[in-house]
Design a protein around this motif. Sequence first.
Motif, PDB file in Angstrom:
ATOM      1  N   LYS A  13       0.487  -0.944  -0.164  1.00  0.00           N
ATOM      2  CA  LYS A  13       0.172  -0.364   0.183  1.00  0.00           C
ATOM      3  C   LYS A  13       0.686   1.899   0.375  1.00  0.00           C
ATOM      4  N   GLY A  14       0.701   2.444  -0.655  1.00  0.00           N
ATOM      5  CA  GLY A  14       2.051   3.414  -0.624  1.00  0.00           C
ATOM      6  C   GLY A  14       2.214   3.656  -2.095  1.00  0.00           C
ATOM      7  N   GLN A  15       2.893   2.022  -2.768  1.00  0.00           N
ATOM      8  CA  GLN A  15       4.428   2.213  -3.245  1.00  0.00           C
ATOM      9  C   GLN A  15       3.395   2.819  -4.546  1.00  0.00           C
ATOM     10  N   ARG A  16       4.522   3.443  -5.699  1.00  0.00           N
ATOM     11  CA  ARG A  16       3.888   3.517  -6.750  1.00  0.00           C
ATOM     12  C   ARG A  16       4.112   2.709  -8.534  1.00  0.00           C
ATOM     13  N   PHE A  17       3.668   2.867  -8.800  1.00  0.00           N
ATOM     14  CA  PHE A  17       3.724   1.493  -9.980  1.00  0.00           C
ATOM     15  C   PHE A  17       3.285   2.640 -11.044  1.00  0.00           C
ATOM     16  N   ILE A  18       3.869   1.668 -12.740  1.00  0.00           N
ATOM     17  CA  ILE A  18       2.899   2.206 -13.759  1.00  0.00           C
ATOM     18  C   ILE A  18       2.804   1.021 -14.416  1.00  0.00           C
ATOM     19  N   GLY A  19       1.609   0.795 -14.838  1.00  0.00           N
ATOM     20  CA  GLY A  19       1.621  -0.268 -16.548  1.00  0.00           C
ATOM     21  C   GLY A  19       0.906  -0.093 -17.012  1.00  0.00           C
ATOM     22  N   VAL A  20       0.169  -0.961 -17.903  1.00  0.00           N
ATOM     23  CA  VAL A  20      -0.746  -0.655 -19.153  1.00  0.00           C
ATOM     24  C   VAL A  20      -2.153  -1.638 -19.141  1.00  0.00           C
ATOM     25  N   GLU A  21      -2.884  -0.572 -19.085  1.00  0.00           N
ATOM     26  CA  GLU A  21      -3.799  -1.630 -19.055  1.00  0.00           C
ATOM     27  C   GLU A  21      -4.308  -2.136 -19.409  1.00  0.00           C
TER      28      GLU A  21
ATOM     29  N   ASN B 257      -0.731   5.212 -20.208  1.00  0.00           N
ATOM     30  CA  ASN B 257      -1.893   5.051 -19.809  1.00  0.00           C
ATOM     31  C   ASN B 257      -2.475   5.439 -18.906  1.00  0.00           C
ATOM     32  N   THR B 258      -1.718   4.635 -16.902  1.00  0.00           N
ATOM     33  CA  THR B 258      -2.345   4.237 -16.125  1.00  0.00           C
ATOM     34  C   THR B 258      -0.918   4.323 -15.189  1.00  0.00           C
ATOM     35  N   THR B 259      -1.368   5.264 -14.208  1.00  0.00           N
ATOM     36  CA  THR B 259      -0.283   5.152 -13.223  1.00  0.00           C
ATOM     37  C   THR B 259      -0.700   5.527 -12.249  1.00  0.00           C
ATOM     38  N   GLY B 260      -0.080   5.421 -10.911  1.00  0.00           N
ATOM     39  CA  GLY B 260      -0.868   5.308  -9.873  1.00  0.00           C
ATOM     40  C   GLY B 260      -0.571   4.717  -8.407  1.00  0.00           C
TER      41      GLY B 260
ATOM     42  N   SER C 107       3.464  -6.478 -17.096  1.00  0.00           N
ATOM     43  CA  SER C 107       4.018  -4.817 -17.800  1.00  0.00           C
ATOM     44  C   SER C 107       4.008  -3.452 -16.977  1.00  0.00           C
ATOM     45  N   ILE C 108       3.752  -4.346 -15.610  1.00  0.00           N
ATOM     46  CA  ILE C 108       3.756  -3.649 -14.727  1.00  0.00           C
ATOM     47  C   ILE C 108       5.462  -3.292 -14.143  1.00  0.00           C
ATOM     48  N   ALA C 109       5.991  -1.899 -13.788  1.00  0.00           N
ATOM     49  CA  ALA C 109       7.262  -1.606 -13.021  1.00  0.00           C
ATOM     50  C   ALA C 109       7.298  -1.231 -11.858  1.00  0.00           C
ATOM     51  N   ILE C 110       7.748  -1.594 -10.903  1.00  0.00           N
ATOM     52  CA  ILE C 110       7.319  -0.723  -9.305  1.00  0.00           C
ATOM     53  C   ILE C 110       8.413   0.428  -8.850  1.00  0.00           C
ATOM     54  N   LEU C 111       8.085   2.044  -8.936  1.00  0.00           N
ATOM     55  CA  LEU C 111       9.104   3.061  -8.743  1.00  0.00           C
ATOM     56  C   LEU C 111       9.624   2.808  -7.719  1.00  0.00           C
ATOM     57  N   PRO C 112      10.312   2.821  -7.528  1.00  0.00           N
ATOM     58  CA  PRO C 112      11.919   2.694  -6.339  1.00  0.00           C
ATOM     59  C   PRO C 112      11.118   3.987  -5.125  1.00  0.00           C
ATOM     60  N   PRO C 113      11.628   3.842  -3.848  1.00  0.00           N
ATOM     61  CA  PRO C 113      11.252   4.679  -3.188  1.00  0.00           C
ATOM     62  C   PRO C 113      12.171   6.286  -3.628  1.00  0.00           C
ATOM     63  N   SER C 114      13.418   5.708  -4.230  1.00  0.00           N
ATOM     64  CA  SER C 114      14.343   7.117  -4.105  1.00  0.00           C
ATOM     65  C   SER C 114      13.827   7.651  -5.408  1.00  0.00           C
ATOM     66  N   SER C 115      12.382   7.461  -6.074  1.00  0.00           N
ATOM     67  CA  SER C 115      11.881   8.055  -7.593  1.00  0.00           C
ATOM     68  C   SER C 115      10.575   8.688  -6.935  1.00  0.00           C
ATOM     69  N   LYS C 116      11.038   9.465  -5.799  1.00  0.00           N
ATOM     70  CA  LYS C 116       9.735  10.635  -4.970  1.00  0.00           C
ATOM     71  C   LYS C 116       9.965  11.254  -5.975  1.00  0.00           C
ATOM     72  N   ILE C 117      10.805  11.772  -6.366  1.00  0.00           N
ATOM     73  CA  ILE C 117      10.789  12.489  -6.999  1.00  0.00           C
ATOM     74  C   ILE C 117      11.075  12.556  -8.856  1.00  0.00           C
TER      75      ILE C 117
ATOM     76  N   THR D   4      12.805  -4.327 -19.032  1.00  0.00           N
ATOM     77  CA  THR D   4      13.666  -3.179 -19.515  1.00  0.00           C
ATOM     78  C   THR D   4      12.668  -1.535 -18.582  1.00  0.00           C
ATOM     79  N   LEU D   5      11.787  -2.088 -18.010  1.00  0.00           N
ATOM     80  CA  LEU D   5      10.872  -0.228 -17.483  1.00  0.00           C
ATOM     81  C   LEU D   5      11.801  -0.730 -16.052  1.00  0.00           C
ATOM     82  N   GLN D   6      11.613  -1.800 -15.469  1.00  0.00           N
ATOM     83  CA  GLN D   6      12.029  -2.186 -13.826  1.00  0.00           C
ATOM     84  C   GLN D   6      13.489  -1.641 -13.480  1.00  0.00           C
ATOM     85  N   THR D   7      14.751  -1.885 -14.933  1.00  0.00           N
ATOM     86  CA  THR D   7      15.904  -1.287 -14.823  1.00  0.00           C
ATOM     87  C   THR D   7      16.312   0.410 -15.154  1.00  0.00           C
TER      88      THR D   7
END
Length: 355
Positions: free
Chosen positions: A26-34, A43-46, A81-91, A320-323
Amino acid sequence: EDIYWDGRDDEDNGTKNNIGKPWISKGQRFIGVEVGECCCPSNTTGTSSSTSAAAIAENSAAMERAIIGIDNNSTTLYRDSIAILPPSSKIVSDADAISTASVALLGVHCALPSGAIDRLQLANNKSGAESEEKVKESVAKIEDKSGRSVIVGGGNYAIYLCKAMVACGIQTYLVSDRPKWNLPSANELLPKGEKMKKAKKDKMVEILSPSVGQLSLGFAMAIGNFDTLVDTLGDEMGVGRLQSVVQGASGVSGFLAQMQELHGCSKYVSTLTRSQQYVLNKGLLFARDPVIRYQQEVEKLPIMRECHYLPPPINFGSTTLQTLLDKGVIYPSNQNENGAHASKPAFVRGWSLSD
């Protein structure tokens, strides 16, 4: 709420070992394709607590791939298609994350040598199915098969692709006739904080001019063998002349056959945009109005539902995207000739004077 694995044990992703464990907390940011709603990852972030609703497309291609539902299944995403934004990516803003995904889809993922995709799959294995030591050992075994990539161009986009390829472990050549003092140094193109042996570091990236040495050899001849060629300035195969994304490319493959025979190159990717083509054809003075008009038309297409939707490549997000997100190789959304991207329903890449 937390997002869990769906319990399927397909594609050797180690889901058996993760049943009952949160995949995205809960609270982690991620990006993926619907599913069925997007042709590129824009199309989808959140966060794992909220994202927009969308209908699930009833197509067999989508159903053959693992999907995951969020917000009580009101939104369904391709799991790979989902990649999780690491904590260091808050900016990193949502717009920048989407921009990075969109750029990485064509210029990086589709241009990766096959050995590199296998290595990224292992390196990003976070399922717990294998120990960290075994993963490192497996990665080391295929390290030498990662391949070599050539990127033609000296604009900001080409420079980003070079950084991204290097971040993915690809030995990369940047070919540009811009003076070297006007380009980043080879060290500046390496991922920040990357631990790498000096011998490997010295050969990871090289900047060349189109004509090399006293004999003025062509860059391809000077490099020798390479696996992929990414062209940010041209379209040697004439793919842009095809009428649709599903039309066959017969008659335009002679160039690639020649590259395969002479240099072992198995992939040619052109990232030339329609905006760039207008500038090439009409010149700087007369291209402005057609470029802006074209961009405005395309940016309306998602609202009017006039796009041709395609599923993303398998494992695009998890490799690729996660890297790129983990290593902080971000492509800022910025703007095109029609204004800032952040509030638009679609991102249309324009042209750059540095190209």
